[in-house]
Design an enzyme around this catalytic site. Structure first.
Site, PDB file in Angstrom:
ATOM      1  CG  HIS A  60      58.058 -18.537  -9.949  1.00  0.00           C
ATOM      2  ND1 HIS A  60      57.502 -17.112  -9.610  1.00  0.00           N
ATOM      3  CD2 HIS A  60      57.568 -19.519  -9.196  1.00  0.00           C
ATOM      4  CE1 HIS A  60      56.708 -17.345  -8.659  1.00  0.00           C
ATOM      5  NE2 HIS A  60      56.479 -18.782  -8.620  1.00  0.00           N
ATOM      6  CD  GLN A  86      53.607 -15.404  -2.364  1.00  0.00           C
ATOM      7  OE1 GLN A  86      53.465 -15.386  -3.568  1.00  0.00           O
ATOM      8  NE2 GLN A  86      53.786 -16.399  -1.858  1.00  0.00           N
ATOM      9  NE  ARG A 142      48.567 -17.197  -1.260  1.00  0.00           N
ATOM     10  CZ  ARG A 142      49.822 -17.536  -1.027  1.00  0.00           C
ATOM     11  NH1 ARG A 142      50.287 -18.108   0.236  1.00  0.00           N
ATOM     12  NH2 ARG A 142      50.645 -17.567  -2.013  1.00  0.00           N
ATOM     13  CG  ASP A 188      56.761 -15.672  -5.824  1.00  0.00           C
ATOM     14  OD1 ASP A 188      57.375 -16.530  -5.443  1.00  0.00           O
ATOM     15  OD2 ASP A 188      55.561 -15.712  -6.102  1.00  0.00           O
ATOM     16  CG  HIS A 190      57.404 -22.157  -6.814  1.00  0.00           C
ATOM     17  ND1 HIS A 190      56.347 -21.727  -7.422  1.00  0.00           N
ATOM     18  CD2 HIS A 190      57.423 -23.455  -7.616  1.00  0.00           C
ATOM     19  CE1 HIS A 190      55.619 -22.307  -8.231  1.00  0.00           C
ATOM     20  NE2 HIS A 190      56.324 -23.481  -8.446  1.00  0.00           N
ATOM     21  CE  LYS A 229      56.460 -26.782   2.867  1.00  0.00           C
ATOM     22  NZ  LYS A 229      55.787 -25.879   3.227  1.00  0.00           N
ATOM     23  CB  CYS A 274      54.024 -19.593 -10.273  1.00  0.00           C
ATOM     24  SG  CYS A 274      53.105 -20.025  -8.845  1.00  0.00           S
TER      25      CYS A 274
END
Length: 637
Positions: free
Chosen positions: A384, A380, A362, A382, A510, A464, A333
RNA sequence: GCCGGGGUAGCUCAGUGGCAGAGCAGCUGAUUCGUAAUCAGCAGGUCGUGAGUUCAACCCUCAUCCCCGGCUCCA
């Protein structure tokens, strides 16, 4: 004689009986081993005390409550067996779980597989004895005294944490256990039971406390159901993505490279490429812009984002680069925010949708790593979205549609949807949380999607929506997540110019659809049992020859297919056709073309194909065959 | 990270304080075959890694890495 009318509901069927005794008989006949009175599960024998006017629901194995009572009773019998075989054992808790039950014991030495067998055997004996479960109520003080005398420290600890002044103890064949109940009428009610495994488990799940021995088991009302369940477990084992990953040469994990780090082999890589191409194409169609961002950045970035404060334990140690601290990225992000902030944005530009297949790292504790499902480096899918407050609702709806479309394409049609609300650790104002939560809720309801509220499970920066997909074995996997974020726009001072020309604060969303490509791939492997649909599968067609003299013509067929973009391979091994078919089957190749004298003579006008299932289709001309395959690839079936 | 179980050929697995084994896969040869395993031969190993005990260690001890079943955790 007074006529007492008792109304019963058993498995959605209604009955009326004259007396409590008749009712109990009927309940037993219909497979009920407990009842529900005023919304509370009770012993079958409680029927004599039930209020006359109410409807009594018989609980059978068909209901969730029934299964829990049944398996909880099996756990009690497990404890009883352990008491008889291991008098030194101390007892913790023994609840029913999803597909069975467990019981935690404190024993001097861990149980061995042989112990497990002996315990299971003893359980069957206890079941044969068929002693009744007898409920005894006593004051908390009496119970404390009783379990204290028995040296059951875990039970007394449980009792101390209970609020109730009256507690219940169930006694069965001389073995008494603290338990809220209810239980089945007698041990013999349990028809089929099996102990599955033993593992360490912390007392009350706290790693600072004592490690107990947990025995897992399951129970069913019929031996045939138990057998079916064991077959399901067998099937799960067969589909294990780690096993199939090796057999189909999809990926590997190499100790010398590091735990939790994935090597994608050619067969896995081509599947990933196909997944990625599809993902990118669909994102462009849905008005997303694609980004790429670096794998590391200055630590300050994550101090700004708040990750360093909130999730440091999952981030790797920073590294010094010319006296400046850098960090391998755990999230994408901040990069997307930086792209957004690289220019001035107007309210007319919004919503801005950035998507990236971003690889993040991670820290995961060694004990939790698991094949592709739990890794230390993953990609990911991902995105945004920067939007105005008034656009949030519409945006969430679009994302929900998009998500379900993508999941559907990968063969997932059943979902469980969860809305997670504010957790204990959080940032942002209560008003912004309420606003975001309402936006998510409204979008779900507008789409007519069923969902459950997951209280306190939101991310620290916003509420979420999580979507769990159900695979072909009915297992639920959480993949997709849609998270509203009021925090990062604030922290990074993200703005757009409003109609009034003044800077305004956008809201960020996200979202990830597949979550982690690695994990999603693992789920796909198990979902399809390695037999991927044509569009995904590494080798789409095997061209097999009967004898060496057919190789040249077979090569032409394979070349022609490849020229059309079909992943075709030849098998010219010096083996009989049966063996080559077997090889294709083992590799789970969807289609095989067999080339022998007949095919060569027809000059490719009469090709037949053999499907993975064994079924054969054709004859086709080469171009008809190509069209058939291309159509199936295009429709992603 | 914690508890327990493991790590032997590419894979699946057997094995013993005293010569390292099988099946499959691989390679070579024979066979040229019509819808899920043709036959024969050959090759394949620092027994996870490091240290120690011993005349001798794959085996026993310690450390360490990794894997498996759980616990815990999961932005």
């Amino acid at each position: 004689m007074e006529v007492v009318e008792i109304r019963l509901v058993i498995d959605d069927k209604q009955y009326e009986t004259a007396s409590a005794g008749d009712a109990e008989k009927l309940l037993k006949q219909r497979g009920a081993f407990a009842i529900m009175v005023d919304g509370r599960p009770r012993e079958l024998s409680f029927i004599s005390q039930a209020p006359e006017d109410g409807v009594i629901h018989g609980l059978t194995f068909a209901s969730k409550e029934g299964r829990e009572i049944y398996r909880h009773s099996a756990a009690h019998i497990l404890a009883h067996a352990v008491r008889e075989l291991f008098p030194d054992a101390r007892f913790a808790i023994g609840p029913a779980i999803e597909d069975g039950f467990y019981y935690d014991f404190d024993v001097p030495a861990p149980f061995t597989p042989e112990d497990l067998e002996a315990i299971e055997k003893r359980m069957l004996e206890i079941i044969k004895r068929n002693s009744p479960f007898v409920r005894k109520e006593m004051s908390r003080g009496e119970a404390l005294d009783m379990f204290g005398r028995m040296g059951e420290a875990y039970k007394t600890e449980l009792l101390e944490s209970l609020q109730d002044e009256t507690v219940s103890v169930y006694e069965e064949g001389g073995f008494a256990d603290l338990c809220r109940g209810p239980h089945v009428p007698s041990a013999g009610t349990i028809k089929a039971v099996k102990l599955l495994s033993v593992a360490g488990a912390y007392w009350r799940g706290d790693e600072k406390r004592k490690m107990l021995q947990r025995i897992y088991g399951t129970a069913f009302t019929a031996a045939s159901d138990l057998k079916k369940h064991m077959e399901l477990l067998e099937e799960i084992k067969k589909r294990d993505h780690r096993k199939l990953g090796r057999e189909l040469d999809l990926f590997s994990i190499n100790e010398e490279i590091g735990a939790g780090l994935i090597l994608w082999h050619p067969n896995g890589a081509i599947i990933r490429k196909t997944m990625e191409d599809f993902w990118r194409d669909e994102h462009l169609k849905a008005s997303y812009k694609l980004l790429y961002s670096p794998h590391m950045a200055r630590l300050d970035l994550w101090k700004t984002s708040g990750h360093w404060d909130f999730y440091r334990e999952n981030m790797y140690s920073p590294m010094k680069v010319e006296e400046v601290e850098y960090e391998i990225k755990p999230m994408n992000c901040p990069f997307h925010i930086a792209v957004y902030k690289s220019g001035l944005r107007s309210y007319r530009d919004l919503p801005v949708r950035y998507a990236e297949l971003g690889t993040v790292y991670r820290f995961e504790r060694s004990g939790v790593l698991h094949g592709l499902m739990r890794v230390r480096g993953f990609t990911q899918d991902d995105a945004h979205i920067f939007a105005r407050e008034d656009q949030i609702g519409e945006e969430i709806k679009l994302i929900l549609d998009f998500t379900l479309f993508i999941l559907n394409t990968f063969g997932f049609e059943d979902y469980n949807i969860y809305l997670s609300t504010r957790p204990e650790k959080y940032v942002g104002t209560d008003e912004s949380w309420a606003l975001a939560t309402e936006a998510l809720k409204a979008a779900l309801e507008h789409k007519g999607l069923k969902y459950e509220i997951d209280p306190g499970e939101g991310v620290f920066y916003g509420p979420k929506i999580d979507i769990k997909v159900k695979d072909s074995l009915g297992r639920a996997w959480q993949c997709s997540t849609i998270q509203v974020d009021f925090n990062n726009p604030e922290r990074f001072d993200v703005t757009y110019r409003g109609e009034d020309g003044k800077p305004q604060r956008p809201i960020m969303i996200h979202r990830a659809l597949m979550g982690s490509l690695e994990r999603f791939f693992g789920i796909l492997i198990e979902h399809y049992a390695g037999a991927f649909p044509l569009w995904l599968t590494p080798v789409q067609v095997d061209v097999l020859t009967i004898a060496e003299r057919h190789n040249e013509f077979a090569r032409q067929v394979a070349d022609a297919l490849r020229k059309e973009g079909i992943r075709a391979e030849e098998n010219f091994d010096n083996e009989k056709i049966g063996y080559k078919i077997r090889q294709s089957a083992v590799r789970k190749v969807p289609y095989s073309v067999i080339i022998g004298d007949r095919e060569v003579e027809e000059g490719g006008t009469a090709l037949s194909i053999r499907k993975r299932s064994g079924e054969s289709l054709g004859p086709f001309t080469l171009s008809a065959l190509t069209d058939l395959l291309k159509e199936e690839i295009k429709t992603r079936r």
